[in-house]
Design a protein around this motif. Structure first.
Motif, PDB file in Angstrom:
ATOM      1  N   THR A  48       0.846  -1.198   0.000  1.00 21.52           N
ATOM      2  CA  THR A  48       0.000   0.000   0.000  1.00 21.52           C
ATOM      3  C   THR A  48       0.884   1.251   0.000  1.00 21.52           C
ATOM      4  OG1 THR A  48      -1.686  -1.225   1.234  1.00 21.52           O
ATOM      5  CG2 THR A  48      -1.893   1.168   1.205  1.00 21.52           C
ATOM      6  N   ALA A  67       2.377   1.842  -3.479  1.00 23.40           N
ATOM      7  CA  ALA A  67       1.448   2.499  -4.411  1.00 23.40           C
ATOM      8  C   ALA A  67       1.360   3.993  -4.113  1.00 23.40           C
ATOM      9  CB  ALA A  67       0.064   1.856  -4.322  1.00 23.40           C
ATOM     10  N   MET A  68       1.301   4.341  -2.825  1.00 24.58           N
ATOM     11  CA  MET A  68       1.233   5.756  -2.445  1.00 24.58           C
ATOM     12  C   MET A  68       2.498   6.498  -2.869  1.00 24.58           C
ATOM     13  SD  MET A  68      -0.383   5.297   1.389  1.00 24.58           S
ATOM     14  CE  MET A  68      -1.836   6.326   1.583  1.00 24.58           C
ATOM     15  N   ALA A  78       2.602   7.019  -6.626  1.00 22.68           N
ATOM     16  CA  ALA A  78       1.698   8.121  -6.986  1.00 22.68           C
ATOM     17  C   ALA A  78       2.335   9.473  -6.670  1.00 22.68           C
ATOM     18  CB  ALA A  78       0.368   7.980  -6.249  1.00 22.68           C
ATOM     19  N   ALA A  82       0.143  -2.954 -11.469  1.00 15.19           N
ATOM     20  CA  ALA A  82      -1.070  -2.120 -11.436  1.00 15.19           C
ATOM     21  C   ALA A  82      -0.710  -0.641 -11.393  1.00 15.19           C
ATOM     22  CB  ALA A  82      -1.938  -2.496 -10.230  1.00 15.19           C
ATOM     23  N   LEU A 116      -1.782   2.283 -13.971  1.00 20.00           N
ATOM     24  CA  LEU A 116      -2.526   3.463 -13.522  1.00 20.00           C
ATOM     25  C   LEU A 116      -1.747   4.757 -13.756  1.00 20.00           C
ATOM     26  CD1 LEU A 116      -3.935   1.783 -10.309  1.00 20.00           C
ATOM     27  CD2 LEU A 116      -5.320   2.648 -12.216  1.00 20.00           C
ATOM     28  N   GLY A 120      -0.197   5.362 -16.360  1.00 25.28           N
ATOM     29  CA  GLY A 120      -0.211   5.630 -17.799  1.00 25.28           C
ATOM     30  C   GLY A 120       1.051   5.175 -18.505  1.00 25.28           C
ATOM     31  N   PHE A 131       0.130  -5.544 -18.066  1.00 26.13           N
ATOM     32  CA  PHE A 131      -0.833  -5.964 -17.033  1.00 26.13           C
ATOM     33  C   PHE A 131      -1.596  -7.201 -17.513  1.00 26.13           C
ATOM     34  CE2 PHE A 131      -4.774  -6.057 -14.681  1.00 26.13           C
ATOM     35  CZ  PHE A 131      -4.371  -5.750 -13.394  1.00 26.13           C
ATOM     36  N   VAL A 164      -9.079   2.901 -17.406  1.00 22.78           N
ATOM     37  CA  VAL A 164      -7.685   2.991 -17.838  1.00 22.78           C
ATOM     38  C   VAL A 164      -7.414   1.989 -18.965  1.00 22.78           C
ATOM     39  CG1 VAL A 164      -6.684   1.342 -16.185  1.00 22.78           C
ATOM     40  CG2 VAL A 164      -5.336   3.294 -16.923  1.00 22.78           C
ATOM     41  N   GLN A 195      -5.126   5.169 -21.707  1.00 27.06           N
ATOM     42  CA  GLN A 195      -3.936   4.996 -20.878  1.00 27.06           C
ATOM     43  C   GLN A 195      -3.754   6.111 -19.851  1.00 27.06           C
ATOM     44  OE1 GLN A 195      -0.710   4.233 -23.568  1.00 27.06           O
ATOM     45  NE2 GLN A 195       0.857   4.662 -22.038  1.00 27.06           N
ATOM     46  N   GLU A 196      -4.205   7.327 -20.193  1.00 27.65           N
ATOM     47  CA  GLU A 196      -3.991   8.482 -19.318  1.00 27.65           C
ATOM     48  C   GLU A 196      -5.140   8.698 -18.330  1.00 27.65           C
ATOM     49  OE1 GLU A 196      -1.168  10.099 -19.193  1.00 27.65           O
ATOM     50  OE2 GLU A 196      -0.369   8.898 -20.842  1.00 27.65           O
ATOM     51  N   ALA A 239      -6.321   7.269 -15.510  1.00 27.47           N
ATOM     52  CA  ALA A 239      -6.121   7.294 -14.052  1.00 27.47           C
ATOM     53  C   ALA A 239      -5.251   8.483 -13.643  1.00 27.47           C
ATOM     54  CB  ALA A 239      -5.479   5.980 -13.591  1.00 27.47           C
ATOM     55  N   VAL A 240      -4.214   8.749 -14.409  1.00 24.87           N
ATOM     56  CA  VAL A 240      -3.338   9.890 -14.117  1.00 24.87           C
ATOM     57  C   VAL A 240      -4.131  11.199 -14.149  1.00 24.87           C
ATOM     58  CG1 VAL A 240      -1.423  11.272 -15.025  1.00 24.87           C
ATOM     59  CG2 VAL A 240      -1.219   8.788 -14.932  1.00 24.87           C
ATOM     60  N   LEU A 288      -6.053  11.445 -10.914  1.00 24.35           N
ATOM     61  CA  LEU A 288      -5.179  11.772  -9.776  1.00 24.35           C
ATOM     62  C   LEU A 288      -4.743  13.239  -9.837  1.00 24.35           C
ATOM     63  CD1 LEU A 288      -2.915   8.561  -9.649  1.00 24.35           C
ATOM     64  CD2 LEU A 288      -4.794   9.148  -8.100  1.00 24.35           C
ATOM     65  N   VAL A 331     -12.428   2.770 -12.871  1.00 21.84           N
ATOM     66  CA  VAL A 331     -11.084   2.808 -13.457  1.00 21.84           C
ATOM     67  C   VAL A 331     -10.662   1.468 -14.043  1.00 21.84           C
ATOM     68  CG1 VAL A 331      -9.782   2.267 -11.344  1.00 21.84           C
ATOM     69  CG2 VAL A 331      -8.806   3.838 -13.024  1.00 21.84           C
ATOM     70  N   ILE A 365      -6.653  -3.564  -9.328  1.00 21.94           N
ATOM     71  CA  ILE A 365      -6.546  -2.222  -9.921  1.00 21.94           C
ATOM     72  C   ILE A 365      -7.266  -1.203  -9.035  1.00 21.94           C
ATOM     73  CG2 ILE A 365      -7.107  -0.795 -11.943  1.00 21.94           C
ATOM     74  CD1 ILE A 365      -6.967  -3.385 -13.623  1.00 21.94           C
ATOM     75  N   THR A 407      -5.385  -0.532  -5.667  1.00 21.51           N
ATOM     76  CA  THR A 407      -4.127   0.179  -5.905  1.00 21.51           C
ATOM     77  C   THR A 407      -4.421   1.646  -6.235  1.00 21.51           C
ATOM     78  OG1 THR A 407      -3.163  -1.871  -6.747  1.00 21.51           O
ATOM     79  CG2 THR A 407      -1.977   0.162  -7.244  1.00 21.51           C
ATOM     80  N   PHE A 408      -5.427   1.845  -7.072  1.00 24.37           N
ATOM     81  CA  PHE A 408      -5.830   3.216  -7.431  1.00 24.37           C
ATOM     82  C   PHE A 408      -6.302   3.977  -6.194  1.00 24.37           C
ATOM     83  CE2 PHE A 408      -9.057   6.149  -9.436  1.00 24.37           C
ATOM     84  CZ  PHE A 408      -8.135   6.974 -10.036  1.00 24.37           C
ATOM     85  N   ALA A 411      -5.351   3.584  -3.068  1.00 20.91           N
ATOM     86  CA  ALA A 411      -4.189   3.991  -2.269  1.00 20.91           C
ATOM     87  C   ALA A 411      -3.512   5.211  -2.902  1.00 20.91           C
ATOM     88  CB  ALA A 411      -3.197   2.837  -2.146  1.00 20.91           C
ATOM     89  N   MET A 412      -3.380   5.198  -4.234  1.00 23.21           N
ATOM     90  CA  MET A 412      -2.754   6.321  -4.926  1.00 23.21           C
ATOM     91  C   MET A 412      -3.578   7.598  -4.746  1.00 23.21           C
ATOM     92  SD  MET A 412      -1.653   4.365  -8.451  1.00 23.21           S
ATOM     93  CE  MET A 412       0.075   4.662  -8.811  1.00 23.21           C
ATOM     94  N   THR A 470      -2.832  11.168  -2.779  1.00 29.57           N
ATOM     95  CA  THR A 470      -2.943  12.426  -3.522  1.00 29.57           C
ATOM     96  C   THR A 470      -3.864  13.412  -2.810  1.00 29.57           C
ATOM     97  OG1 THR A 470      -2.642  11.104  -5.525  1.00 29.57           O
ATOM     98  CG2 THR A 470      -3.413  13.333  -5.855  1.00 29.57           C
TER      99      THR A 470
END
Lengths: 281, 281
Positions: free
Chosen positions: A231, A234-235, A238, A259, A263, A265, A273, B186, B190-191, B193-194, B197, B218, B228, B231-232, B234-235, B239
């Motif tokens: 975890t 992943a943080m 990001a 992953a 995410l 990109g 993946f 995603v 490809q972009e 998720a970014v 965030l 996502v 996915i 993980t997203f 956590a990101m 953020t």
């Protein structure tokens, strides 16, 4: 900035926005008695096996650490680095505080390795950086100095700045410095992980150098360490972390990194993946 | 900013740096034929059971969505909201595009609910915001307008700004707006998720309002969706995301949220992490 590492035949570029770089951490006798015993005997078969296994699991750089009671690093580190270079083409990260061993390992290592590590302590910088300059390679700088590891992010940035200044004073290019802001145990200090994430962001935005982290300190002393580690990873990705020392044989870590790349990109058409997912990880 | 929500007896504060708020998303007939069928018959037993189960699993707000073929939202939504309010004390998130059902549900909902949602479309703002103002409650604003969902973060910020301006024009306090920057698949872009965030970070730093996200868009169309999604998550929490619509009965999501709270420095002495870990999650 772009940090160029080179192995016997493959090169690896670490850069902001580029693919996240996994430095395989398994060749380290800490907590691995079998590896410690074979290193003490000068037997490199386990080292070779670990290098190949990590490469196959997706490591892009292989860390080599032989530090253990009963192991003469000055003699064994160069042997281990040579053994790894025989079986993998990717860059090597030479992980030692033994200057004699480090110097000899650097002489025998092909390509453009990464030295792990220098700290912000005067004695460390004065002894390690000349070796890095002489070999024209890259180095990891740890955010700690004579007073220890600063608690907050802004003071870790200050240590990183001092290391960067020393690097440039020694004639090493700034892009050859990768800063490890250090992750402390969140079980001992509630603010430990946040401080590290803030330091990653600050170092990235202020100095522009690449960053790395050891993958497991943050969970020290707590249960479910894998959950906390992945975890946190992943943080940190990001937040802009560009590389980390990880165990690529840990399937959950592999899944998290894959992953994250998706995410962030950096996985066109989700090809990597999908490939790993279809292969059952 | 602090968004205050209130249930029959419990209140919930959503704020930057505060505990991450899980909005339980399970009361939604999309993809749940059993729930759709019972809602069509006006049977609220499943709704009650889902509300309690999510509360016990750690949801701090319960989303209520009854939209399905064969369900008269104007009649069923108020019933479902009442049913949830009978069994849980926490705030309710009323999730509908049916204005009649929304108005009636708001009238019958105790406390200070959250309306899900208004968009940046003129027609949506002109019809939903008067209800929010009349009820003096909070509302989720989706970053989309007549032209659809902007691809990049800066244009999503523009939509968020327009919603915020409308909110203030209607006499609603800015802290009662929670922006959902929207997460797209995603696998298709490809972009995607970014961009989300970046939008979370931009909305936080520029407007200062709270943010939320649906937890699963996502990963649409890809395998290993849970991996996915968590993980997203956590990101996004790293953020600065302050809440999300999630399935709190998903153990892996629970584990991720608990680990994130620990790592964000919001779990004193790791007590909640240790409690859940020791209970076997």
């Amino acid at each position: 900035m772009k940090t160029l590492l080179q192995g016997r035949s493959e090169q690896m570029l670490i850069e902001d926005g580029g693919p996240f770089v996994v430095i395989g951490e398994r060749i380290n006798p800490s907590g691995r008695q079998g590896l410690a015993a074979s290193l003490a005997e000068g037997d490199m078969s386990l080292v070779r096996r670990d290098a190949v296994a990590q490469l196959e699991a997706g490591a892009q750089v292989i860390d080599v650490n032989v530090s253990a009671a009963g192991v003469d690093e000055a003699r064994v580190l160069p042997l281990a680095v040579e053994a790894v270079a025989e079986v993998v083409d990717v860059p090597i990260c030479i992980d030692s505080t033994d200057l004699k061993g480090l110097a000899e390992a650097l002489d025998r290592c092909p390509g453009r390795p990464l030295v792990n590590s220098v700290t912000g302590e005067r004695a460390s910088m004065d002894s390690v950086l000349p070796l890095v300059r002489g070999r024209q390679c890259a180095v990891i700088g740890l955010c700690m100095d004579e007073r220890g590891i600063p608690k907050d992010a802004s003071r870790r940035l200050e240590v990183a700045k001092r290391i960067l200044e020393a690097v440039e004073r020694f004639g090493i290019a700034p892009e050859d410095l990768i800063i490890d802001p250090l992750a402390m145990a969140v079980g001992a200090d509630q603010e430990a992980a946040v401080a590290t994430l803030e330091a990653v962001a600050l170092i990235r935005s202020t100095l522009g150098v690449n960053t790395t982290l050891g993958g497991s300190n943050v969970s020290f002393g707590l249960p479910d360490r894998g959950l906390i580690n992945r975890t946190f990873l992943a943080m940190a990705i990001a937040t802009g972390l560009t590389s980390a020392l990880l165990d690529p044989l840990d399937v959950e870590i592999q899944k998290t990194v894959t992953a994250c790349e998706l995410l962030m990109g950096r996985d066109e058409f989700a090809m990597e993946f999908l490939r790993r997912s279809r292969a059952g990880w």
